[in-house]
Design a protein around this motif. Structure first.
Motif, PDB file in Angstrom:
ATOM      1  N   GLY A 160       0.382  37.988  21.804  1.00  7.20           N
ATOM      2  CA  GLY A 160       0.799  39.082  20.927  1.00  7.20           C
ATOM      3  C   GLY A 160       1.850  38.725  19.900  1.00  7.20           C
ATOM      4  N   LEU A 161       2.210  37.436  19.764  1.00  2.44           N
ATOM      5  CA  LEU A 161       3.224  37.028  18.793  1.00  2.44           C
ATOM      6  C   LEU A 161       2.572  36.405  17.566  1.00  2.44           C
ATOM      7  N   ARG A 162       3.282  36.498  16.439  1.00  6.96           N
ATOM      8  CA  ARG A 162       2.772  35.969  15.182  1.00  6.96           C
ATOM      9  C   ARG A 162       3.573  34.739  14.757  1.00  6.96           C
ATOM     10  N   VAL A 163       2.835  33.693  14.360  1.00  6.31           N
ATOM     11  CA  VAL A 163       3.443  32.457  13.859  1.00  6.31           C
ATOM     12  C   VAL A 163       3.186  32.411  12.355  1.00  6.31           C
ATOM     13  N   PRO A 164       4.231  32.309  11.518  1.00  6.29           N
ATOM     14  CA  PRO A 164       5.640  32.077  11.862  1.00  6.29           C
ATOM     15  C   PRO A 164       6.523  33.330  11.820  1.00  6.29           C
ATOM     16  N   ARG A 165       5.926  34.526  11.676  1.00  7.52           N
ATOM     17  CA  ARG A 165       6.765  35.711  11.493  1.00  7.52           C
ATOM     18  C   ARG A 165       7.684  35.943  12.697  1.00  7.52           C
ATOM     19  N   ASP A 166       7.143  35.806  13.899  1.00  8.50           N
ATOM     20  CA  ASP A 166       7.966  36.036  15.086  1.00  8.50           C
ATOM     21  C   ASP A 166       8.709  34.775  15.533  1.00  8.50           C
ATOM     22  N   LEU A 167       8.099  33.640  15.369  1.00  8.54           N
ATOM     23  CA  LEU A 167       8.773  32.368  15.669  1.00  8.54           C
ATOM     24  C   LEU A 167       7.987  31.228  15.019  1.00  8.54           C
ATOM     25  N   SER A 168       8.726  30.163  14.706  1.00  7.26           N
ATOM     26  CA  SER A 168       8.129  28.999  14.057  1.00  7.26           C
ATOM     27  C   SER A 168       7.739  27.959  15.107  1.00  7.26           C
ATOM     28  N   VAL A 169       6.764  27.111  14.762  1.00  4.57           N
ATOM     29  CA  VAL A 169       6.308  26.044  15.665  1.00  4.57           C
ATOM     30  C   VAL A 169       6.140  24.768  14.845  1.00  4.57           C
ATOM     31  N   VAL A 170       6.642  23.652  15.393  1.00  2.91           N
ATOM     32  CA  VAL A 170       6.458  22.340  14.755  1.00  2.91           C
ATOM     33  C   VAL A 170       5.925  21.348  15.786  1.00  2.91           C
ATOM     34  N   GLY A 171       5.218  20.332  15.298  1.00  2.00           N
ATOM     35  CA  GLY A 171       4.677  19.288  16.169  1.00  2.00           C
ATOM     36  C   GLY A 171       5.035  17.901  15.666  1.00  2.00           C
ATOM     37  N   PHE A 172       4.245  16.902  16.082  1.00  8.34           N
ATOM     38  CA  PHE A 172       4.506  15.523  15.674  1.00  8.34           C
ATOM     39  C   PHE A 172       3.195  14.747  15.784  1.00  8.34           C
ATOM     40  N   ASP A 173       2.853  13.982  14.761  1.00  7.35           N
ATOM     41  CA  ASP A 173       1.706  13.059  14.673  1.00  7.35           C
ATOM     42  C   ASP A 173       0.916  13.265  13.390  1.00  7.35           C
ATOM     43  N   ASP A 174       0.674  14.546  13.011  1.00  7.77           N
ATOM     44  CA  ASP A 174      -0.190  14.914  11.892  1.00  7.77           C
ATOM     45  C   ASP A 174      -1.624  14.458  12.129  1.00  7.77           C
ATOM     46  N   ILE A 175      -2.189  14.859  13.276  1.00 12.66           N
ATOM     47  CA  ILE A 175      -3.609  14.631  13.507  1.00 12.66           C
ATOM     48  C   ILE A 175      -4.401  15.508  12.544  1.00 12.66           C
ATOM     49  N   ALA A 176      -5.666  15.182  12.328  1.00  7.02           N
ATOM     50  CA  ALA A 176      -6.476  15.887  11.330  1.00  7.02           C
ATOM     51  C   ALA A 176      -6.550  17.384  11.615  1.00  7.02           C
ATOM     52  N   LEU A 210       8.680   2.048  11.694  1.00  8.95           N
ATOM     53  CA  LEU A 210       8.265   2.544  10.383  1.00  8.95           C
ATOM     54  C   LEU A 210       8.551   4.038  10.288  1.00  8.95           C
ATOM     55  N   ARG A 211       9.061   4.469   9.149  1.00  8.80           N
ATOM     56  CA  ARG A 211       9.456   5.863   8.971  1.00  8.80           C
ATOM     57  C   ARG A 211       8.234   6.768   8.840  1.00  8.80           C
ATOM     58  N   GLY A 212       8.242   7.892   9.534  1.00  3.40           N
ATOM     59  CA  GLY A 212       7.202   8.899   9.383  1.00  3.40           C
ATOM     60  C   GLY A 212       7.459   9.763   8.163  1.00  3.40           C
ATOM     61  N   ARG A 213       6.552  10.704   7.899  1.00  2.00           N
ATOM     62  CA  ARG A 213       6.660  11.565   6.722  1.00  2.00           C
ATOM     63  C   ARG A 213       6.616  13.028   7.150  1.00  2.00           C
ATOM     64  N   LEU A 214       7.641  13.782   6.763  1.00  2.00           N
ATOM     65  CA  LEU A 214       7.678  15.200   7.086  1.00  2.00           C
ATOM     66  C   LEU A 214       6.609  15.940   6.280  1.00  2.00           C
ATOM     67  N   VAL A 215       5.770  16.707   6.972  1.00  2.00           N
ATOM     68  CA  VAL A 215       4.713  17.484   6.330  1.00  2.00           C
ATOM     69  C   VAL A 215       4.986  18.959   6.619  1.00  2.00           C
ATOM     70  N   VAL A 216       5.426  19.685   5.607  1.00  2.00           N
ATOM     71  CA  VAL A 216       5.794  21.100   5.784  1.00  2.00           C
ATOM     72  C   VAL A 216       4.594  21.975   5.449  1.00  2.00           C
ATOM     73  N   ARG A 217       4.183  22.774   6.439  1.00  3.54           N
ATOM     74  CA  ARG A 217       3.059  23.684   6.244  1.00  3.54           C
ATOM     75  C   ARG A 217       3.494  25.103   6.633  1.00  3.54           C
ATOM     76  N   GLY A 218       2.511  25.941   6.943  1.00  5.14           N
ATOM     77  CA  GLY A 218       2.805  27.355   7.114  1.00  5.14           C
ATOM     78  C   GLY A 218       3.222  27.805   8.495  1.00  5.14           C
ATOM     79  N   SER A 219       3.420  26.881   9.454  1.00  6.65           N
ATOM     80  CA  SER A 219       3.813  27.306  10.799  1.00  6.65           C
ATOM     81  C   SER A 219       5.324  27.502  10.921  1.00  6.65           C
ATOM     82  N   VAL A 220       6.059  27.240   9.843  1.00  5.94           N
ATOM     83  CA  VAL A 220       7.508  27.469   9.805  1.00  5.94           C
ATOM     84  C   VAL A 220       7.789  28.550   8.777  1.00  5.94           C
TER      85      VAL A 220
END
Length: 349
Positions: free
Chosen positions: A270-286, A329-339
């Motif tokens: 019953g919660l909405r992402v990102p309106r109720d809370l944000s979610v972030v991950g790691f890897d950037d899989i397809a 090796l440095r990763g790359r931050l990918v900002v999308r709509g889950s925040v």
């Protein structure tokens, strides 16, 4: 003289000797011609190449191994087949290996330490080197590889025994994600980790926590995502069941596959992402870029990691005395709509 069998008969594999009989030249001439040796005339090279094609001749890799001591075969030890990151690593390793004239012996080791039997299989197939993309190289398995002169390079892992390693800077990536969430106004955090933390997962969480600590913050909740979508889903359901005042407003999952499960668990709770809370991950899989997830994450530089890993391996196959190396090796931050978006600080009017 015609060595070709009658139509319908079983044809034996064409060899250098077969070609030499058909062409009426010495086997050494056949070998040199097929290697493009300029000492053999262009006309003869073309005639022999055409004959080889007609007879379906292919080089005998076993014979080449026996004569040179090198098989051109690289062992590739993969992590859990259900995890998309290892599928991506497999594609990169096979493609880049082919560009270098290397063949891959693919072994699925799954999670946990590499058993001695896996190392023995690698030796039985006379691999020239080994890329390990998951699991931990046990001290016994490391000793087996080292004792037989088989160089080992870990990719997406940190070597703890014999071998070099190439990995993403996981700590820096975790800190970048924390910085983004803080900048977007979040103050109540949950982390979703793996049940058997690898060095990769530990570094990601530590980087995230270190940045929070700079602002005097720490997560209010730490859940086990079991390294799977289902584990992440269960964690999302648990968070969704909390009273609003005890619920985090941002969730950091140590991998995208866990984060995607978390998002679905939250939504069905019953919660909405990102309106109720944000979610972030790691890897950037397809799958993270699919509109249903639109997941903010840190992209691992997989292509560069595999390329650097093969470079390290090739150097040690040529010179076994080279010291082990650890490359980050440095990763790359990918900002999308889950925040959630940054607060609008524009003055009214």
């Amino acid at each position: 003289m015609n060595d070709l069998p009658p139509e319908g008969a079983t044809r034996r594999r064409a060899t250098i000797v077969t070609l030499s009989r058909q062409a009426g030249v010495a086997p050494s001439t056949i070998s040199r011609a097929l290697k493009g040796d300029p000492r053999i005339s262009a006309e003869t090279r073309e005639r022999i190449a055409k004959l080889a094609r007609e007879l379906g001749y292919t080089p005998n890799a076993l014979a080449r191994t026996l004569s040179s001591g090198r098989s051109g075969l690289i062992g590739l030890v993969l992590g859990p087949a259900t995890h998309p990151i290892y599928t991506a690593l497999l594609h990169e390793a096979v493609a880049q290996g082919a560009e270098r004239g290397l063949r891959m012996l693919i072994i699925h080791a799954g999670a946990g330490p590499i058993e001695d039997t896996t190392a023995e299989v690698l030796l039985q197939y006379k691999v020239d080197g080994c890329l390990i993309t998951s699991a931990t190289l046990s001290s016994r398995a490391a000793a087996v590889c080292a004792g037989n002169g088989v160089p080992v390079v870990m990719v997406n892992r940190v070597a703890r025994e014999h071998g070099s390693a190439v990995a993403c800077d996981n700590g820096a990536g975790g800190a970048e994600l924390a910085q983004l969430l803080l900048a977007r106004g979040h103050r109540r955090f949950a982390t979703v980790i793996t049940s058997n933390p690898t060095s990769t997962a530990v570094e990601r969480e530590q980087g995230f926590l270190s940045r929070l600590e700079q602002d005097g913050l720490r997560p209010m909740l730490r859940l086990d995502g079991q390294s799977t979508y289902d584990g992440g889903y269960a964690a999302g359901q648990r968070i969704a069941a909390l009273p609003p005042g005890q619920r985090p407003d941002a969730v950091f999952a140590v991998s995208d596959i866990i984060a995607m499960g978390v998002m679905d668990g939250l939504r069905l709770g019953g919660l909405r992402v990102p309106r109720d809370l944000s979610v972030v991950g790691f890897d950037d899989i397809a799958e993270a870029a699919r509109p249903i997830y639109d997941l903010t994450t840190v992209a691992q530089p997989l292509s560069a990691m595999v390329r650097r890993g093969l470079d390290l391996l090739a150097a040690r196959m040529t010179n076994p005395d080279l010291p082990d190396e650890a490359v980050s090796l440095r990763g790359r931050l990918v900002v999308r709509g889950s925040v959630r978006p940054a607060a609008d600080n524009t003055p009214a009017g």
